[in-house]
Motif scaffolding. Structure first.
Motif, PDB file in Angstrom:
ATOM      1  N   ASP A 164       9.589   3.183  -0.116  1.00  0.00           N
ATOM      2  CA  ASP A 164      10.636   3.743   0.738  1.00  0.00           C
ATOM      3  C   ASP A 164      11.904   2.904   0.590  1.00  0.00           C
ATOM      4  O   ASP A 164      11.839   1.720   0.247  1.00  0.00           O
ATOM      5  CB  ASP A 164      10.188   3.729   2.211  1.00  0.00           C
ATOM      6  N   SER A 165      13.028   3.507   0.902  1.00  0.00           N
ATOM      7  CA  SER A 165      14.291   2.782   0.906  1.00  0.00           C
ATOM      8  C   SER A 165      14.188   1.617   1.888  1.00  0.00           C
ATOM      9  O   SER A 165      13.723   1.784   3.022  1.00  0.00           O
ATOM     10  CB  SER A 165      15.419   3.726   1.333  1.00  0.00           C
ATOM     11  N   GLY A 166      14.557   0.435   1.453  1.00  0.00           N
ATOM     12  CA  GLY A 166      14.496  -0.732   2.324  1.00  0.00           C
ATOM     13  C   GLY A 166      13.122  -1.377   2.400  1.00  0.00           C
ATOM     14  O   GLY A 166      12.918  -2.304   3.188  1.00  0.00           O
ATOM     15  N   GLU A 167      12.180  -0.916   1.593  1.00  0.00           N
ATOM     16  CA  GLU A 167      10.825  -1.476   1.599  1.00  0.00           C
ATOM     17  C   GLU A 167      10.663  -2.383   0.383  1.00  0.00           C
ATOM     18  O   GLU A 167      10.911  -1.979  -0.747  1.00  0.00           O
ATOM     19  CB  GLU A 167       9.790  -0.347   1.558  1.00  0.00           C
ATOM     20  N   PHE A 168      10.247  -3.623   0.645  1.00  0.00           N
ATOM     21  CA  PHE A 168      10.062  -4.608  -0.416  1.00  0.00           C
ATOM     22  C   PHE A 168       8.712  -5.271  -0.203  1.00  0.00           C
ATOM     23  O   PHE A 168       8.414  -5.733   0.901  1.00  0.00           O
ATOM     24  CB  PHE A 168      11.169  -5.664  -0.376  1.00  0.00           C
TER      25      PHE A 168
ATOM     26  N   GLU B  54       2.673   5.270  -2.764  1.00  0.00           N
ATOM     27  CA  GLU B  54       4.021   4.744  -2.556  1.00  0.00           C
ATOM     28  C   GLU B  54       4.068   3.222  -2.699  1.00  0.00           C
ATOM     29  O   GLU B  54       4.934   2.686  -3.366  1.00  0.00           O
ATOM     30  CB  GLU B  54       4.536   5.121  -1.166  1.00  0.00           C
ATOM     31  N   GLU B  55       3.125   2.545  -2.047  1.00  0.00           N
ATOM     32  CA  GLU B  55       3.205   1.091  -1.959  1.00  0.00           C
ATOM     33  C   GLU B  55       2.629   0.367  -3.168  1.00  0.00           C
ATOM     34  O   GLU B  55       3.093  -0.723  -3.508  1.00  0.00           O
ATOM     35  CB  GLU B  55       2.544   0.598  -0.671  1.00  0.00           C
TER      36      GLU B  55
ATOM     37  N   PHE C 228      -3.976  -6.401  -2.418  1.00  0.00           N
ATOM     38  CA  PHE C 228      -3.287  -6.775  -1.179  1.00  0.00           C
ATOM     39  C   PHE C 228      -1.791  -6.748  -1.446  1.00  0.00           C
ATOM     40  O   PHE C 228      -1.350  -6.686  -2.576  1.00  0.00           O
ATOM     41  CB  PHE C 228      -3.691  -8.191  -0.745  1.00  0.00           C
ATOM     42  N   GLU C 229      -1.024  -6.856  -0.371  1.00  0.00           N
ATOM     43  CA  GLU C 229       0.421  -6.972  -0.500  1.00  0.00           C
ATOM     44  C   GLU C 229       0.934  -8.071   0.410  1.00  0.00           C
ATOM     45  O   GLU C 229       0.328  -8.379   1.435  1.00  0.00           O
ATOM     46  CB  GLU C 229       1.141  -5.659  -0.213  1.00  0.00           C
ATOM     47  N   ARG C 230       2.039  -8.640  -0.018  1.00  0.00           N
ATOM     48  CA  ARG C 230       2.806  -9.550   0.836  1.00  0.00           C
ATOM     49  C   ARG C 230       4.047  -8.778   1.244  1.00  0.00           C
ATOM     50  O   ARG C 230       4.718  -8.173   0.408  1.00  0.00           O
ATOM     51  CB  ARG C 230       3.208 -10.811   0.082  1.00  0.00           C
ATOM     52  N   GLN C 231       4.349  -8.815   2.550  1.00  0.00           N
ATOM     53  CA  GLN C 231       5.481  -8.056   3.053  1.00  0.00           C
ATOM     54  C   GLN C 231       6.107  -8.794   4.236  1.00  0.00           C
ATOM     55  O   GLN C 231       5.394  -9.297   5.108  1.00  0.00           O
ATOM     56  CB  GLN C 231       5.012  -6.656   3.481  1.00  0.00           C
ATOM     57  N   PHE C 232       7.424  -8.837   4.259  1.00  0.00           N
ATOM     58  CA  PHE C 232       8.145  -9.452   5.374  1.00  0.00           C
ATOM     59  C   PHE C 232       8.105  -8.503   6.562  1.00  0.00           C
ATOM     60  O   PHE C 232       8.394  -7.316   6.423  1.00  0.00           O
ATOM     61  CB  PHE C 232       9.595  -9.733   4.976  1.00  0.00           C
TER      62      PHE C 232
ATOM     63  N   GLY D 222       0.643   2.586   6.621  1.00  0.00           N
ATOM     64  CA  GLY D 222       1.857   3.259   7.045  1.00  0.00           C
ATOM     65  C   GLY D 222       1.576   4.276   8.129  1.00  0.00           C
ATOM     66  O   GLY D 222       0.431   4.640   8.383  1.00  0.00           O
ATOM     67  N   LYS D 223       2.646   4.745   8.745  1.00  0.00           N
ATOM     68  CA  LYS D 223       2.516   5.681   9.856  1.00  0.00           C
ATOM     69  C   LYS D 223       2.318   7.113   9.378  1.00  0.00           C
ATOM     70  O   LYS D 223       2.749   7.483   8.290  1.00  0.00           O
ATOM     71  CB  LYS D 223       3.711   5.593  10.794  1.00  0.00           C
TER      72      LYS D 223
END
Length: 192
Positions: free
Chosen positions: A136-140, A94-95, A58-62, A76-77
């Motif tokens: 991706d740039s800006g992805e945390f 990627e993620e 799993f991931e935690r993402q804002f 993702g799209k």
């Protein structure tokens, strides 16, 4: 009686980088007129990364629209001209950094049918091989593992509220077959 609404006039009111907002005039089944505002989305994929049966990444993402951190499966799209499977494979790599030997398409979900045409394809990825993330740039985001039971408990406690991830948990439970009898009997009750 037909339930179909027919477009009379279609108009784009906003064109963004990701989303388009439309405002259409429609003819209703009784011939009266109405307006429909909705978001046009390119579509997406969600991936269930299986470490082993019963244990998942799993991931935690804002998420900015709700200004909070969410627990999710990788997603993702779709890029232009990209197949759902290629999108799922790309997003997993990627993620999470993982790639997968086996891919199973489980189904599709429409998460906001009242105001969006977004369609999310659901994939199970197994026989994972670790690698390096390529965010991706800006992805945390933060990765962690949870069992299916722990994830369902997080739903019950209100800690996991993401619709696509909850739908994936439903699919996982179906795959495990633990609730087939209950689901079958519920379907019989609904069908009556």
């Amino acid at each position: 009686m037909s339930l179909v609404e027919t477009a009379i006039q279609m108009r784009v009111v906003y064109q963004g980088e990701l989303l388009t907002i439309r405002k259409d005039s429609v003819s209703l089944p009784d011939a009266s007129k109405a307006t429909r505002e909705y978001v046009v989305h390119p579509g997406a994929c969600v991936v269930i990364p299986q470490i082993r049966p019963g244990l998942y990444v799993f991931e935690r993402q804002f998420r900015y629209p709700l200004r909070q951190v969410f627990i999710e499966f990788p997603a993702g799209k779709l890029d232009k001209q990209e197949s759902a499977l290629v999108c799922a494979q790309r997003e997993l790599k990627e993620e999470t950094g993982y790639s997968a030997e086996n891919w199973l398409h489980l189904g599709v979900m429409h998460n906001c049918i009242g105001y969006s045409n977004e369609k999310i394809e659901i994939f199970l990825a197994s026989d994972l091989r670790p690698g390096n993330q390529a965010l991706d740039s800006g992805e945390f985001l933060e990765l962690f593992e949870m069992s299916l039971d722990e994830a369902e408990d997080a739903v019950r406690k209100g800690l996991l509220t993401d619709a696509k991830t909850i739908t994936c948990l439903f699919w996982l439970r179906m795959i495990e077959g633990r609730h087939e009898a209950k689901i079958g009997s519920l379907a019989d009750q609904i069908g009556r």
